[in-house]
Design a protein around this motif. Structure first.
Motif, PDB file in Angstrom:
ATOM      1  N   PHE A 397     -47.782 -26.125  54.820  1.00 55.33           N
ATOM      2  CA  PHE A 397     -46.558 -26.812  55.230  1.00 55.33           C
ATOM      3  C   PHE A 397     -45.971 -26.084  56.437  1.00 55.33           C
ATOM      4  CE2 PHE A 397     -47.331 -27.891  50.882  1.00 55.33           C
ATOM      5  CZ  PHE A 397     -47.038 -29.257  50.815  1.00 55.33           C
ATOM      6  N   PRO A 398     -46.620 -26.213  57.600  1.00 52.72           N
ATOM      7  CA  PRO A 398     -46.153 -25.493  58.789  1.00 52.72           C
ATOM      8  C   PRO A 398     -44.737 -25.908  59.189  1.00 52.72           C
ATOM      9  CG  PRO A 398     -48.333 -26.478  59.134  1.00 52.72           C
ATOM     10  CD  PRO A 398     -47.789 -27.062  57.875  1.00 52.72           C
ATOM     11  N   ASN A 399     -44.034 -24.973  59.801  1.00 51.70           N
ATOM     12  CA  ASN A 399     -42.711 -25.248  60.396  1.00 51.70           C
ATOM     13  C   ASN A 399     -41.671 -25.682  59.371  1.00 51.70           C
ATOM     14  OD1 ASN A 399     -44.222 -24.776  62.657  1.00 51.70           O
ATOM     15  ND2 ASN A 399     -43.859 -26.746  63.639  1.00 51.70           N
ATOM     16  N   LEU A 400     -41.912 -25.375  58.104  1.00 52.87           N
ATOM     17  CA  LEU A 400     -40.981 -25.731  57.026  1.00 52.87           C
ATOM     18  C   LEU A 400     -40.505 -24.455  56.341  1.00 52.87           C
ATOM     19  CD1 LEU A 400     -39.614 -27.852  55.141  1.00 52.87           C
ATOM     20  CD2 LEU A 400     -41.721 -27.809  53.775  1.00 52.87           C
ATOM     21  N   PHE A 401     -39.208 -24.291  56.262  1.00 55.93           N
ATOM     22  CA  PHE A 401     -38.611 -23.085  55.692  1.00 55.93           C
ATOM     23  C   PHE A 401     -37.540 -23.498  54.679  1.00 55.93           C
ATOM     24  CE2 PHE A 401     -40.318 -22.059  59.763  1.00 55.93           C
ATOM     25  CZ  PHE A 401     -40.790 -20.750  59.672  1.00 55.93           C
ATOM     26  N   PHE A 402     -37.382 -22.678  53.643  1.00 54.35           N
ATOM     27  CA  PHE A 402     -36.397 -22.959  52.605  1.00 54.35           C
ATOM     28  C   PHE A 402     -35.364 -21.843  52.514  1.00 54.35           C
ATOM     29  CE2 PHE A 402     -40.017 -25.494  51.203  1.00 54.35           C
ATOM     30  CZ  PHE A 402     -39.400 -26.714  50.924  1.00 54.35           C
ATOM     31  N   ILE A 403     -34.130 -22.231  52.225  1.00 51.82           N
ATOM     32  CA  ILE A 403     -33.086 -21.251  51.949  1.00 51.82           C
ATOM     33  C   ILE A 403     -33.154 -20.803  50.491  1.00 51.82           C
ATOM     34  CG2 ILE A 403     -30.590 -20.870  51.803  1.00 51.82           C
ATOM     35  CD1 ILE A 403     -31.691 -20.849  54.636  1.00 51.82           C
ATOM     36  N   SER A 404     -33.303 -21.735  49.570  1.00 49.64           N
ATOM     37  CA  SER A 404     -33.325 -21.382  48.144  1.00 49.64           C
ATOM     38  C   SER A 404     -34.659 -21.759  47.523  1.00 49.64           C
ATOM     39  CB  SER A 404     -32.172 -22.069  47.404  1.00 49.64           C
ATOM     40  OG  SER A 404     -32.168 -23.472  47.665  1.00 49.64           O
ATOM     41  N   GLY A 405     -35.749 -21.248  48.111  1.00 46.50           N
ATOM     42  CA  GLY A 405     -37.068 -21.498  47.581  1.00 46.50           C
ATOM     43  C   GLY A 405     -37.365 -20.634  46.364  1.00 46.50           C
ATOM     44  N   HIS A 424     -34.941 -14.577  58.144  1.00 48.75           N
ATOM     45  CA  HIS A 424     -36.396 -14.725  58.065  1.00 48.75           C
ATOM     46  C   HIS A 424     -36.856 -15.859  58.989  1.00 48.75           C
ATOM     47  CE1 HIS A 424     -40.169 -14.535  55.408  1.00 48.75           C
ATOM     48  NE2 HIS A 424     -40.400 -15.510  56.276  1.00 48.75           N
ATOM     49  N   PHE A 425     -36.203 -17.007  58.856  1.00 46.91           N
ATOM     50  CA  PHE A 425     -36.578 -18.161  59.672  1.00 46.91           C
ATOM     51  C   PHE A 425     -36.427 -17.874  61.159  1.00 46.91           C
ATOM     52  CE2 PHE A 425     -34.471 -21.872  61.818  1.00 46.91           C
ATOM     53  CZ  PHE A 425     -35.639 -22.518  62.186  1.00 46.91           C
ATOM     54  N   LEU A 426     -35.318 -17.251  61.523  1.00 49.22           N
ATOM     55  CA  LEU A 426     -35.060 -16.998  62.940  1.00 49.22           C
ATOM     56  C   LEU A 426     -36.036 -15.986  63.539  1.00 49.22           C
ATOM     57  CD1 LEU A 426     -31.182 -17.142  62.977  1.00 49.22           C
ATOM     58  CD2 LEU A 426     -32.739 -18.577  64.310  1.00 49.22           C
ATOM     59  N   ARG A 427     -36.492 -15.034  62.753  1.00 47.89           N
ATOM     60  CA  ARG A 427     -37.516 -14.121  63.262  1.00 47.89           C
ATOM     61  C   ARG A 427     -38.784 -14.898  63.614  1.00 47.89           C
ATOM     62  NH1 ARG A 427     -39.339  -9.392  59.934  1.00 47.89           N
ATOM     63  NH2 ARG A 427     -40.296  -8.814  61.930  1.00 47.89           N
ATOM     64  N   CYS A 428     -39.140 -15.849  62.751  1.00 45.47           N
ATOM     65  CA  CYS A 428     -40.327 -16.664  63.017  1.00 45.47           C
ATOM     66  C   CYS A 428     -40.112 -17.567  64.229  1.00 45.47           C
ATOM     67  CB  CYS A 428     -40.664 -17.509  61.793  1.00 45.47           C
ATOM     68  SG  CYS A 428     -41.263 -16.570  60.368  1.00 45.47           S
ATOM     69  N   LEU A 429     -38.956 -18.189  64.319  1.00 50.25           N
ATOM     70  CA  LEU A 429     -38.684 -19.101  65.430  1.00 50.25           C
ATOM     71  C   LEU A 429     -38.682 -18.353  66.758  1.00 50.25           C
ATOM     72  CD1 LEU A 429     -36.052 -21.952  65.456  1.00 50.25           C
ATOM     73  CD2 LEU A 429     -36.327 -20.466  67.420  1.00 50.25           C
ATOM     74  N   LYS A 430     -38.066 -17.178  66.784  1.00 48.49           N
ATOM     75  CA  LYS A 430     -38.024 -16.403  68.030  1.00 48.49           C
ATOM     76  C   LYS A 430     -39.423 -15.956  68.448  1.00 48.49           C
ATOM     77  CE  LYS A 430     -33.318 -14.671  67.328  1.00 48.49           C
ATOM     78  NZ  LYS A 430     -32.490 -13.474  66.986  1.00 48.49           N
ATOM     79  N   THR A 435     -44.097 -16.551  72.140  1.00 52.88           N
ATOM     80  CA  THR A 435     -45.535 -16.740  72.352  1.00 52.88           C
ATOM     81  C   THR A 435     -45.890 -18.155  72.801  1.00 52.88           C
ATOM     82  OG1 THR A 435     -45.871 -17.310  70.016  1.00 52.88           O
ATOM     83  CG2 THR A 435     -46.080 -14.983  70.631  1.00 52.88           C
ATOM     84  N   GLY A 436     -44.906 -19.046  72.873  1.00 50.40           N
ATOM     85  CA  GLY A 436     -45.190 -20.435  73.238  1.00 50.40           C
ATOM     86  C   GLY A 436     -45.806 -21.232  72.105  1.00 50.40           C
ATOM     87  N   ALA A 437     -45.699 -20.730  70.876  1.00 51.67           N
ATOM     88  CA  ALA A 437     -46.277 -21.429  69.727  1.00 51.67           C
ATOM     89  C   ALA A 437     -45.392 -22.595  69.301  1.00 51.67           C
ATOM     90  CB  ALA A 437     -46.470 -20.467  68.566  1.00 51.67           C
ATOM     91  N   THR A 438     -46.028 -23.615  68.771  1.00 54.42           N
ATOM     92  CA  THR A 438     -45.307 -24.776  68.240  1.00 54.42           C
ATOM     93  C   THR A 438     -45.677 -25.043  66.779  1.00 54.42           C
ATOM     94  OG1 THR A 438     -47.037 -26.163  69.229  1.00 54.42           O
ATOM     95  CG2 THR A 438     -44.972 -25.917  70.462  1.00 54.42           C
ATOM     96  N   TRP A 439     -46.427 -24.132  66.205  1.00 53.18           N
ATOM     97  CA  TRP A 439     -46.912 -24.267  64.811  1.00 53.18           C
ATOM     98  C   TRP A 439     -46.766 -22.890  64.182  1.00 53.18           C
ATOM     99  CZ3 TRP A 439     -50.965 -28.081  62.924  1.00 53.18           C
ATOM    100  CH2 TRP A 439     -51.505 -27.728  61.685  1.00 53.18           C
ATOM    101  N   VAL A 440     -45.971 -22.808  63.105  1.00 52.00           N
ATOM    102  CA  VAL A 440     -45.746 -21.550  62.396  1.00 52.00           C
ATOM    103  C   VAL A 440     -46.063 -21.790  60.923  1.00 52.00           C
ATOM    104  CG1 VAL A 440     -44.107 -19.730  61.816  1.00 52.00           C
ATOM    105  CG2 VAL A 440     -43.905 -20.944  64.007  1.00 52.00           C
ATOM    106  N   GLU A 441     -47.080 -21.095  60.414  1.00 48.42           N
ATOM    107  CA  GLU A 441     -47.508 -21.317  59.029  1.00 48.42           C
ATOM    108  C   GLU A 441     -47.832 -19.983  58.365  1.00 48.42           C
ATOM    109  OE1 GLU A 441     -50.987 -23.736  56.516  1.00 48.42           O
ATOM    110  OE2 GLU A 441     -51.039 -23.633  58.707  1.00 48.42           O
ATOM    111  N   ASP A 504     -48.097 -11.942  59.057  1.00 50.05           N
ATOM    112  CA  ASP A 504     -48.283 -12.752  57.849  1.00 50.05           C
ATOM    113  C   ASP A 504     -48.240 -14.239  58.175  1.00 50.05           C
ATOM    114  OD1 ASP A 504     -48.600 -10.595  56.202  1.00 50.05           O
ATOM    115  OD2 ASP A 504     -46.554 -10.606  55.417  1.00 50.05           O
ATOM    116  N   TYR A 505     -47.883 -14.573  59.403  1.00 46.92           N
ATOM    117  CA  TYR A 505     -47.815 -15.965  59.836  1.00 46.92           C
ATOM    118  C   TYR A 505     -48.865 -16.237  60.909  1.00 46.92           C
ATOM    119  CZ  TYR A 505     -43.457 -16.935  57.366  1.00 46.92           C
ATOM    120  OH  TYR A 505     -42.519 -17.129  56.392  1.00 46.92           O
ATOM    121  N   GLU A 506     -49.317 -17.473  60.949  1.00 41.78           N
ATOM    122  CA  GLU A 506     -50.185 -17.940  62.020  1.00 41.78           C
ATOM    123  C   GLU A 506     -49.322 -18.721  63.012  1.00 41.78           C
ATOM    124  OE1 GLU A 506     -54.415 -20.327  62.669  1.00 41.78           O
ATOM    125  OE2 GLU A 506     -53.344 -20.472  60.750  1.00 41.78           O
ATOM    126  N   PHE A 507     -49.340 -18.293  64.256  1.00 40.34           N
ATOM    127  CA  PHE A 507     -48.587 -18.948  65.323  1.00 40.34           C
ATOM    128  C   PHE A 507     -49.587 -19.659  66.236  1.00 40.34           C
ATOM    129  CE2 PHE A 507     -45.908 -15.547  63.822  1.00 40.34           C
ATOM    130  CZ  PHE A 507     -44.628 -16.082  63.847  1.00 40.34           C
TER     131      PHE A 507
END
Length: 528
Positions: A397-405, A424-430, A435-441, A504-507
């Motif tokens: 489920f790339p590019n999907l993040f939860f607050i209360s998962g 956590h989400f913002l570290r991934c987004l930044k 890196t110019g990535a559009t897919w974070v999984e 731990d993520y693939e960008f």
């Protein structure tokens, strides 16, 4: 003006989404995420809310007596402390006002769309974006989705024959109808969880008779709920560090109980036993009748259910017009409730204090979410157990993040969870932007490593070593797991949100490389 990532001329460009980020839910989870997005300089986002107002739990729960059961000083954002709480445990109306204050102070109103309910979501693997469909049939696209629908949002109705047949007024505590007058009425309350503990003493003076139907008794500790005088509030406003010190003290106490008592119960069982002794003494002081006291005494350990505090709940049952009913309910009729001993009690108002759907299919997630290869998240969780890396992301489920998962909440304060997960989400987004990535999984091996860590820790928690099977607690799902609580300290969760390995993520970048182009999409009030 927004910046979008597309392919080089060698290949077709990626579709430009409507927003960079869609946040689902305008409770405190969505509010906190929106604030942190703006703080990071990210303005191309929208917060979608299915209701006609913001506030989530504190918008929906307005029943008599509603209040926080964590100290107000801890139950608030660390960056936006409120010096004007009226009590140590603030009433619900003040929490709703605090939500409005945060939305207005941080300029979130233009980013919020009310009356917009998401009914499905699907990941577009070609264009690296999410397509969400609303109840009105509108399709909204975004690069990222942050799910912040809250945990206690969907009321749970009791599975009792005839519940829909009652001819009088029926109220669920999460959808209270203030037009229903309880004065002088015969009232029945089904449920004795944390909500009932607040409600029952609050309505006892108004009603003609009150019957409270208990399936499972609940541990109730004394509540150190003191009014906060005006001079102390002025101190919090005017003296730097005063409220931070109070927050640190209340947070430390809460954390000590949750970490030592709940998470490390097997190693330190005497702490919970001491709390149980405190609760038992509290019950003994308020209820002299040994038969009634026996009915109110739990047969499972403290902490198996949501911790509960009250100075009035037990005492209410000693009043002549209040009855504790422990015989099981056989059915509900047009005029009342029949228990298994054959007795029929006639009532005018039926109150359902029966809690919420939590980690169960149809509620978590709140709507169907389809990721890679057609995988639906609700089905996957139902089949494979609830799990998420750091309580935030799931492989496939790339590019999907939860607050209360699952396994995200440390149990001290929901606001700590919000701040950790938004970070956590913002570290991934930044990192994706860098890196110019559009897919974070999240990588499957990282996800599995975290789930294995949770499973190693779980046997030490109170849930697996304190006879919790007898508690009928919403902490447990159909698999027998307790995915609501991360078995670690709040400090550990805070640290992990700052230091988890981005590896731990693939960008992923678009196949043919990237170039930066400008989109001139203009949305009124959003993205400015």
């Amino acid at each position: 003006m927004t910046t979008a990532t597309t392919r080089r001329p060698a290949g077709p460009p990626l579709a430009v989404p409507d927003y960079e980020v869609v946040v689902i839910g305008a409770g405190f989870g969505g509010i906190g995420t929106g604030i942190k997005l703006k703080e990071a300089g990210i303005h191309d986002f929208v917060i979608l809310e299915q209701a006609d107002d913001i506030g989530g739990t504190w918008r929906d729960n307005t029943y008599p007596g509603v209040a926080v059961d964590v100290s107000s000083f801890t139950y608030s954002f660390s960056f936006e402390m409120n010096p004007d709480w009226s009590r140590a445990y603030a009433p619900g109306i003040e929490l709703k006002a605090y939500a409005d204050h945060c939305v207005d102070k941080y300029g979130l109103r233009p980013h919020i769309r009310l009356n917009t309910k998401m009914v499905s979501g699907e990941f577009d693997a070609v264009n690296h974006l999410w397509r969400g469909t609303t109840a009105d049939g509108e399709v909204i696209t975004s690069r990222y989705v942050v799910g912040a629908p809250g945990v206690l949002t969907q009321p749970k109705l009791p599975d009792i024959p005839g519940v829909a047949d009652f001819a009088g007024d029926t109220l669920h505590t999460a959808r209270w109808d203030h037009s229903v007058d309880l004065d002088g009425k015969r009232v029945a309350v089904i449920g004795t969880g944390a909500t009932s503990v607040q409600l029952v003493p609050s309505i006892a003076d108004r009603v003609k008779s009150l019957a409270v139907y208990q399936r499972t008794p609940i541990w109730v500790a004394p509540k150190p709920d003191l009014g906060i005088p005006a001079p102390m509030r002025r101190l919090f406003r005017d003296v730097p560090g005063a409220q931070k010190s109070m927050r640190a003290a209340t947070s430390t106490l809460t954390e000590a109980f949750m970490t030592l008592g709940i998470v490390h119960n097997r190693q330190l069982p005497l702490l919970v036993k001491g709390i149980e002794a405190l609760c038992t003494a509290h019950l003994r002081r308020q209820v002299r009748d040994p038969e009634l006291r026996a009915k109110l005494t739990p047969h499972y350990g403290f902490g198996c259910k949501r911790p509960t505090f009250s100075n009035e709940y037990f005492r209410t049952f000693t009043r002549p017009h209040v009855e504790l009913v422990t015989d099981g309910i056989e059915r509900i009729t047009e005029t009342g409730i029949v228990t298994r001993d054959g007795r029929h009690r006639e009532i005018d108002v039926l109150v359902l204090a029966t809690g919420f759907k939590v980690f169960e299919k149809g509620n978590t997630p709140a709507h169907p979410i389809h990721g890679l290869d057609g995988r639906e998240l609700g089905d996957w969780w139902d089949e494979n157990r609830y799990q998420a890396y750091q309580g935030t992301t799931v492989p496939g489920f790339p590019n999907l993040f939860f607050i209360s998962g699952p396994y995200g909440f440390t149990g001290g304060s929901y606001f700590q969870l919000i701040e950790n997960q938004a970070r956590h989400f913002l570290r991934c987004l930044k990192e994706a932007r860098r890196t110019g990535a559009t897919w974070v999984e999240v990588k499957p091996e990282a996800h599995q490593r975290y789930f294995d860590y949770v499973q190693r820790r779980q046997p030490s928690t109170v849930f697996y070593s304190n006879n919790c099977a007898a508690s009928n607690s919403y902490y447990f799902d159909r698999h027998g797991d307790s995915p609501i609580l991360r078995p670690s300290s709040a400090v550990e969760a805070w640290w992990d949100s700052r230091t988890f390995a981005l590896s731990d993520y693939e960008f992923k970048r678009p196949d043919a490389g990237v170039r930066r182009v400008r989109s001139v999409r203009s949305v009124e009030g959003v993205g400015a």
